[in-house]
Design an enzyme around this catalytic site. Structure first.
Site, PDB file in Angstrom:
ATOM      1  N   VAL A  46       0.839  -1.200   0.000  1.00 49.15           N
ATOM      2  CA  VAL A  46       0.000   0.000   0.000  1.00 49.15           C
ATOM      3  C   VAL A  46       0.877   1.254   0.000  1.00 49.15           C
ATOM      4  O   VAL A  46       0.568   2.236  -0.683  1.00 49.15           O
ATOM      5  CB  VAL A  46      -0.970   0.016   1.206  1.00 49.15           C
ATOM      6  CG1 VAL A  46      -1.758   1.323   1.267  1.00 49.15           C
ATOM      7  CG2 VAL A  46      -1.921  -1.173   1.138  1.00 49.15           C
ATOM      8  N   CYS A  47       1.982   1.207   0.707  1.00 50.27           N
ATOM      9  CA  CYS A  47       2.859   2.378   0.870  1.00 50.27           C
ATOM     10  C   CYS A  47       3.284   3.014  -0.456  1.00 50.27           C
ATOM     11  O   CYS A  47       3.162   4.232  -0.618  1.00 50.27           O
ATOM     12  CB  CYS A  47       4.078   2.030   1.708  1.00 50.27           C
ATOM     13  SG  CYS A  47       3.668   1.415   3.363  1.00 50.27           S
ATOM     14  N   PRO A  48       3.768   2.235  -1.443  1.00 51.47           N
ATOM     15  CA  PRO A  48       4.188   2.900  -2.677  1.00 51.47           C
ATOM     16  C   PRO A  48       3.030   3.559  -3.422  1.00 51.47           C
ATOM     17  O   PRO A  48       3.238   4.569  -4.088  1.00 51.47           O
ATOM     18  CB  PRO A  48       4.831   1.782  -3.504  1.00 51.47           C
ATOM     19  CG  PRO A  48       4.369   0.512  -2.903  1.00 51.47           C
ATOM     20  CD  PRO A  48       4.070   0.805  -1.460  1.00 51.47           C
TER      21      PRO A  48
END
EC number: 1.11.1.26
Length: 187
Positions: A46-48
């Site tokens: 999810v972070c990128p």
């Protein structure tokens, strides 16, 4: 205790920005609006998507005089390696702060103790270094840079228009409210 209306605590860290390692402190957050955007870890899922979304809207934030700072408990070296290998992360032009000691993450009260990872925390900070917006989301819930941009515009509007407030779903140029006795029970 909420961090709303509290001043950012002192910190010093190394960040990766535009191919260089730079030093960042709480003093860098003063004199302009800032967004400090915590995420759990580099090389995740999810972070990128969140960081790329911010990168895609970065020019809009810059036009408002806002600097973005992403923070994870990874090192600045890890940020560089991620930047070099991910098409999404290559778009980033804002500082990616490494917080391997967890000092900044703890200062903003988003450390997952025992895991050494940050929660998904978003903080909008005014030019005085005072936190005006706090948002914490669960691990699997990605954030939206467009909604964050709206919140920044609302915070800037309220700061520059004492006595006015922005109602739900307010967008730039729309009507605001002036709280008063005349409004009680009329909304």
């Amino acid at each position: 205790m909420s961090l709303i209306n509290t001043e950012v605590k002192p910190f010093q860290a190394t960040a990766f920005k535009n191919g260089e390692f730079i030093q960042v402190t709480e003093a860098d957050l003063k004199g302009k609006w800032s967004v400090v955007f915590f995420y759990p870890a580099d090389f995740t899922f999810v972070c990128p998507t969140e960081l790329e979304d911010l990168a895609d809207k970065y020019d809009e934030f810059q036009k408002l005089g806002v600097e973005i700072y992403s923070v994870s408990t990874d090192t600045h070296f890890s940020h560089k390696a991620w930047h070099d290998t991910s098409e999404a992360i290559k778009k980033i032009r804002y500082p990616m702060i490494g917080d391997p000691t967890g000092t900044i993450t703890r200062n903003f009260e988003v450390m997952r103790e025992g895991q050494g990872l940050a929660d998904r925390g978003t903080f909008v900070i005014d030019p005085n270094g005072v936190i005006q917006v706090v948002e914490i989301t669960a691990e699997g819930v990605g954030r939206d840079a467009s909604e964050l941009l709206r919140k920044v515009k609302a915070a800037q509007y309220v700061a520059s228009h004492p006595g006015e407030v922005c109602p739900a779903k307010w967008k730039e140029g729309e009507k605001t409210l002036k709280p008063s006795l005349d409004l009680v029970g009329k909304i």
